[in-house]
Enzyme design. Structure first.
Site, short mmCIF file in Angstrom:
data_model
loop_
_atom_site.label_atom_id
_atom_site.label_comp_id
_atom_site.label_asym_id
_atom_site.label_seq_id
_atom_site.Cartn_x
_atom_site.Cartn_y
_atom_site.Cartn_z
N HIS A 111 0.91 -1.53 -0.04
CA HIS A 111 -0.02 0.03 -0.22
C HIS A 111 0.80 1.44 -0.02
O HIS A 111 1.95 1.20 0.56
CB HIS A 111 -0.79 -0.13 1.26
CG HIS A 111 -0.10 0.30 2.39
ND1 HIS A 111 0.69 -0.96 2.81
CD2 HIS A 111 -0.09 1.17 3.18
CE1 HIS A 111 1.03 -0.57 4.34
NE2 HIS A 111 1.00 1.06 4.38
N ASP A 113 0.70 5.32 1.72
CA ASP A 113 -0.34 5.70 3.31
C ASP A 113 -1.41 6.32 3.18
O ASP A 113 -1.44 6.80 1.79
CB ASP A 113 1.03 6.36 4.28
CG ASP A 113 1.97 5.25 4.75
OD1 ASP A 113 1.02 4.07 4.94
OD2 ASP A 113 3.41 5.25 4.77
N HIS A 266 4.62 0.49 0.06
CA HIS A 266 5.29 -0.92 0.63
C HIS A 266 4.63 -1.28 1.62
O HIS A 266 3.30 -1.76 1.34
CB HIS A 266 6.57 0.29 2.03
CG HIS A 266 5.26 1.24 2.58
ND1 HIS A 266 4.48 2.13 2.49
CD2 HIS A 266 4.51 0.47 4.02
CE1 HIS A 266 3.83 2.79 3.09
NE2 HIS A 266 3.69 1.73 4.78
N ARG A 281 5.87 5.96 13.42
CA ARG A 281 6.04 6.21 12.45
C ARG A 281 5.11 8.27 12.83
O ARG A 281 4.30 8.53 13.53
CB ARG A 281 5.08 6.01 11.42
CG ARG A 281 5.02 6.61 10.11
CD ARG A 281 3.62 5.52 9.12
NE ARG A 281 2.82 6.35 8.83
CZ ARG A 281 1.75 5.67 8.73
NH1 ARG A 281 1.96 4.59 8.33
NH2 ARG A 281 0.05 6.16 8.69
#
Length: 312
Positions: A111, A113, A266, A281
């Site tokens: 995907h 983000d 990723h 993150r």
């Protein structure tokens, strides 16, 4: 078969003031000798941003001085950090999202983000805290070289094609989740349903490169039925995620990865069983994608009136 020219090779940059070591042939580089912080000078910061656009994902080892506050300070120096639109931040932080295996979370599906919103993030800054003794690596894929390698007939198809992205997707089918995880996903991640139409080929705002924009948030392609959408989705994903277009990173505690969310996908590898895996993150705000013809992505849900009503 398309042969990539030298401009697409993931080569070392002779002009950069940084010590940059390519990791894979088409994507990914490690930057050595830099301590990330909110106090980086302008020259170093500009060189990091340039390396990110060139290599798509960059890695910094041994950033053990970074804690939550310092990670956020670096994110504020790097761009404009934003919180996730539905998932709560780490307590005491302003923007950080925690990816922790104790919650049953491992994004083991390809995907990009937050593509279910229009101006989805330009970059993510991921810091490793607890890492399994074995397993838990992350893969990234280069959407630019994937597009470059498409047969001309497929390029003709996707150059004008649009896709609907949503956060209300088949969570069970994508991740093999149990009922409790599905309920948690619907209660938190899909608490507000978003849908956005994006071009399948996005023009990068800095490099001008064309990149395939797909990933597991895609619901369907505009003008195609569900069955045809699924077939085409598989074809494009196979082109993006072929091994030649990917890089794999074996995490160590203190490692930081920054990826260009405008040009990559990723996937975390969920091979670590019951071992603990914790990363945090920070996400940097992006701009609305532009298609080859200059048109921009458009929001389907929620409509502005829906957001206003929810706030009242």
């Amino acid at each position: 078969m398309t042969v990539l020219t030298h401009e697409f090779v993931n080569a070392r940059e002779a002009e950069s003031p940084l010590d940059i070591v390519p990791v894979a042939g088409r994507i990914g580089a490690e930057i050595r000798g830099v301590a990330l912080s909110g106090d980086l000078d302008d020259l170093t910061l500009a060189a990091i941003r340039a390396a990110l656009v060139r290599h798509k994902v960059i890695f910094f080892g041994n950033q053990t001085a970074l804690d939550d506050a310092r990670q956020e300070a670096f994110a504020e120096r790097f761009g404009k950090p934003i919180a996730h639109p539905t998932v709560p931040v780490v307590p005491g932080s302003k923007y950080l999202l925690e990816l922790d295996s104790k919650e049953g979370y491992a994004a083991s599906s390809w995907h990009t983000d937050v593509t279910f919103v229009d101006a989805y993030p330009e970059a993510s800054i991921l810091r490793a805290i607890n890492i399994p003794e074995a397993g838990g690596d992350t893969l990234w894929a280069n959407g630019v070289t994937a597009y470059q390698e498409l047969p001309e007939s497929l390029k003709t198809l996707v150059d004008g094609l649009w896709a609907v992205h949503t956060n209300l997707y088949d969570y069970a089918g994508t991740f093999g989740a149990d009922r409790k995880q599905i309920e948690q996903h619907q209660r938190v991640f899909a608490s507000t349903v978003y849908e956005t139409e994006h071009p399948v080929v996005r023009v990068h705002p800095e490099s001008g490169e064309r990149a395939l924009l797909v990933g597991h948030f895609v619901k369907s392609f505009v003008g195609l039925n569900a069955a045809d959408s699924q077939r085409l989705f598989g074809i494009l994903q196979d082109h993006i995620t072929k091994p030649e277009n990917t890089v794999r990173w074996r995490w160590q505690p203190g490692d930081v990865a920054i990826w260009d969310n405008r040009a990559t996908q990723h996937r975390a590898i969920a091979d670590f069983g019951l071992q603990r895996r914790t990363l945090r993150r920070a996400t940097v705000a992006g701009e609305v994608p532009i298609a080859i013809d200059g048109s921009r992505s458009r929001v389907i849900k929620p409509e502005p009136a829906d957001l206003l009503a929810a706030a009242e």
